[in-house]
Design a protein around this motif. Sequence first.
Motif, PDB file in Angstrom:
ATOM      1  N   ILE A 104     117.165  54.879  48.513  1.00 20.27           N
ATOM      2  CA  ILE A 104     117.569  53.047  48.948  1.00 20.27           C
ATOM      3  C   ILE A 104     117.449  52.778  51.332  1.00 20.27           C
ATOM      4  O   ILE A 104     117.817  53.797  51.678  1.00 20.27           O
ATOM      5  CB  ILE A 104     119.505  52.848  48.998  1.00 20.27           C
ATOM      6  N   LEU A 105     116.892  51.970  51.415  1.00 18.18           N
ATOM      7  CA  LEU A 105     116.165  52.254  52.507  1.00 18.18           C
ATOM      8  C   LEU A 105     117.440  50.702  52.839  1.00 18.18           C
ATOM      9  O   LEU A 105     117.361  49.941  52.275  1.00 18.18           O
ATOM     10  CB  LEU A 105     115.004  51.817  52.737  1.00 18.18           C
ATOM     11  N   ASP A 106     117.584  50.721  53.737  1.00 14.57           N
ATOM     12  CA  ASP A 106     118.519  49.577  54.818  1.00 14.57           C
ATOM     13  C   ASP A 106     118.025  48.806  55.377  1.00 14.57           C
ATOM     14  O   ASP A 106     117.163  48.820  56.614  1.00 14.57           O
ATOM     15  CB  ASP A 106     119.505  50.312  56.184  1.00 14.57           C
ATOM     16  N   ASP A 111     115.024  58.566  54.833  1.00 16.02           N
ATOM     17  CA  ASP A 111     116.438  58.392  56.071  1.00 16.02           C
ATOM     18  C   ASP A 111     115.814  59.201  57.302  1.00 16.02           C
ATOM     19  O   ASP A 111     117.331  59.704  57.993  1.00 16.02           O
ATOM     20  CB  ASP A 111     117.208  60.417  55.444  1.00 16.02           C
ATOM     21  N   ALA A 112     115.228  58.903  58.189  1.00 16.05           N
ATOM     22  CA  ALA A 112     114.961  58.852  59.697  1.00 16.05           C
ATOM     23  C   ALA A 112     114.119  57.042  59.832  1.00 16.05           C
ATOM     24  O   ALA A 112     113.041  57.518  60.435  1.00 16.05           O
ATOM     25  CB  ALA A 112     114.448  59.649  59.703  1.00 16.05           C
ATOM     26  N   LEU A 142     126.231  55.194  42.466  1.00 11.46           N
ATOM     27  CA  LEU A 142     126.933  56.108  42.260  1.00 11.46           C
ATOM     28  C   LEU A 142     128.315  56.518  43.259  1.00 11.46           C
ATOM     29  O   LEU A 142     126.544  56.641  44.046  1.00 11.46           O
ATOM     30  CB  LEU A 142     125.936  57.556  41.443  1.00 11.46           C
ATOM     31  N   LYS A 143     128.928  56.806  43.711  1.00 15.30           N
ATOM     32  CA  LYS A 143     129.671  57.283  44.808  1.00 15.30           C
ATOM     33  C   LYS A 143     128.535  58.662  45.166  1.00 15.30           C
ATOM     34  O   LYS A 143     128.623  58.883  46.719  1.00 15.30           O
ATOM     35  CB  LYS A 143     130.982  57.495  44.574  1.00 15.30           C
ATOM     36  N   SER A 144     128.045  59.416  44.624  1.00 17.69           N
ATOM     37  CA  SER A 144     127.981  60.023  45.272  1.00 17.69           C
ATOM     38  C   SER A 144     126.132  59.943  46.044  1.00 17.69           C
ATOM     39  O   SER A 144     126.106  61.342  46.356  1.00 17.69           O
ATOM     40  CB  SER A 144     127.542  61.599  43.848  1.00 17.69           C
ATOM     41  N   HIS A 145     125.682  58.912  45.669  1.00 15.29           N
ATOM     42  CA  HIS A 145     124.687  58.632  46.018  1.00 15.29           C
ATOM     43  C   HIS A 145     124.638  58.648  47.262  1.00 15.29           C
ATOM     44  O   HIS A 145     125.392  58.221  48.081  1.00 15.29           O
ATOM     45  CB  HIS A 145     123.387  56.838  45.634  1.00 15.29           C
ATOM     46  N   PRO A 146     123.739  59.299  48.396  1.00 16.54           N
ATOM     47  CA  PRO A 146     123.622  59.425  50.063  1.00 16.54           C
ATOM     48  C   PRO A 146     123.724  57.880  50.599  1.00 16.54           C
ATOM     49  O   PRO A 146     124.681  57.882  51.894  1.00 16.54           O
ATOM     50  CB  PRO A 146     123.163  60.895  50.013  1.00 16.54           C
ATOM     51  N   ALA A 201     107.368  53.438  53.859  1.00 17.31           N
ATOM     52  CA  ALA A 201     107.802  53.646  53.994  1.00 17.31           C
ATOM     53  C   ALA A 201     107.517  55.502  53.118  1.00 17.31           C
ATOM     54  O   ALA A 201     106.605  55.436  51.771  1.00 17.31           O
ATOM     55  CB  ALA A 201     108.732  53.798  53.048  1.00 17.31           C
ATOM     56  N   ARG A 202     107.750  56.745  53.579  1.00 19.46           N
ATOM     57  CA  ARG A 202     106.707  58.338  52.304  1.00 19.46           C
ATOM     58  C   ARG A 202     106.957  57.581  50.875  1.00 19.46           C
ATOM     59  O   ARG A 202     106.030  58.077  50.310  1.00 19.46           O
ATOM     60  CB  ARG A 202     107.015  59.037  53.140  1.00 19.46           C
ATOM     61  N   SER A 203     108.256  57.327  50.733  1.00 18.76           N
ATOM     62  CA  SER A 203     108.461  56.611  49.029  1.00 18.76           C
ATOM     63  C   SER A 203     108.470  55.504  48.628  1.00 18.76           C
ATOM     64  O   SER A 203     108.694  54.516  48.336  1.00 18.76           O
ATOM     65  CB  SER A 203     110.309  57.491  49.040  1.00 18.76           C
TER      66      SER A 203
END
Length: 387
Positions: free
Chosen positions: A160-162, A132-133, A286-290, A104-106
Motif C-alpha cells: 500500500i502506498l500513501d 516504503d520510502a 490484515l492487521k499484520s500488514h505493515p 514506484a518500483r512495485s
Amino acid sequence: MNNKFETDAIRTQIERSQFLEHSVPMYLTSSFVFDDAEDMRASFAEEKERNIYSRYSNPNSSEFVEKVCKMEGAEDGFAFASGMAAVFSTFAALLNSGDHILSARSIFGSTHSLFTNFFPKWNIDHSYFRIDALEEIDNLVTKNTKVIYAESPTNPGVDILDLEKLGEIAKKHNLILIIDNCFASPYLQQPIKFGADLVIHSGTKLMDGQGRVLAGVTVGSKELIDTIYRFSRITGPALSPFNAWVLSKSLETLAVRVDRHCENALKLAEFLEGHEGINWVRYPFLKSHPKYAIAKKQMKAGGCVVAFEVKGGIAAGQHFFNAIRLLSLSANLGDSRTIVTHPASTTHSKLSPEERLSVGITDGMVRVSVGLEHIDDIINDIDQALS
C-alpha cells in the motif's frame, strides 16, 4: 440529485432511443450519419458535441466512461481496448522527448517493460522510488520530471502506498500524479480525493468481473483527458462498443461483487496467516500488514488479492500449483472464479531475479485473486494443495 455509488452505477445511462428500451442497447456501428453538409462540417469542426466515428466516441463507450467518472469523482475520461493501451496512451499523450517519469518500483511487469524497453527509444527516462520510502522522491525529482506514477495496492505483493502523501509531493513539485487503481476498483478507493490528477483502470479485471473482455480506461481532469483524447482518436486504441456495453452492464453489479470478493479474501488471508505451510501472507486489511492503517484510511475494504509465500522454494511452489484441483491457474485477476498465479514465472517473468527480489517477488510467492465461490471450497482447495 446526488445519488449513492450503487445507484449511479445502475441509473447512469445514455438517452433512450425511440423504442424506449429499459436496458441500454448496443451501438455496433463504425460511423454515424449527418443531417446535411452543414451538420457534417460543424461536427468535424467540433462546434457541436456528437458522435462522428466510433474510434473517437460511441454511445456505449461514452456511457461506460461517464459511469467511471462518477465513481471516481473525475471530470472526463477515455476508454481503451485494454488496460495496457490505457497506460501506454496516457503516457504517450502527455510526455515529450526528454521528459522523466518517477515511478514506484512495485508495478505491473508490462508497465516496467514499457518504461525500460520502449520509452528510452523516444528519450523518455524514468527513476524508481521505494514504496516504503516516499521521502526519497524529493531527491529524485529533476527539471525534466513530469509524472509521478504508482499502483496501490501494488501488483503482485499488495503493498500500500500513501496516496495523500503522494498527492502532496506531486503538488509541491507541480507534477502530474497518475494512479493505477485496478486492484481496488473505484468502489473501494478514489485516488482523486487524495490528490491524483489521473486514474487508470484495467477494465478487464474487477470492472468486468467475469473474465470476458479486455478494456482500459483513464479518467481525471478535463484538461489532461483532452490531450489524451486527441492523441487516442488519431492512434486508435479505442474500446469496442460491444466491450463497452458489457462493462457498463458489469458496473451495475460492481459493489455487490466486490463486497463478496473482499469478504472471501479476508477470510482466506486469516486462514493462511496461521498455516504451517507458508512463510508469510499479505492482505491490506490484515492487521499484520505493515500499511494496515493507511489501507484503512484510503480504502473501504482490502480488495480481492491475497499474496503469500509457500515454504520450500521453487519445488514446493510447483507442487502447490500442480496440486490445485478446483481453482484456476491463470494470469488474470478480478474474476468471479478464484485464480492462482505464480508471478515469478508469469506476470513478472520479464524482470530479472534481482529486479523481482527488489519488489518482494520471491520464487515461492503466490498471488490469489479470490473469487465468488463459497469460501469453504476456496480454502479447502488451497489447504489440500499446501498439504
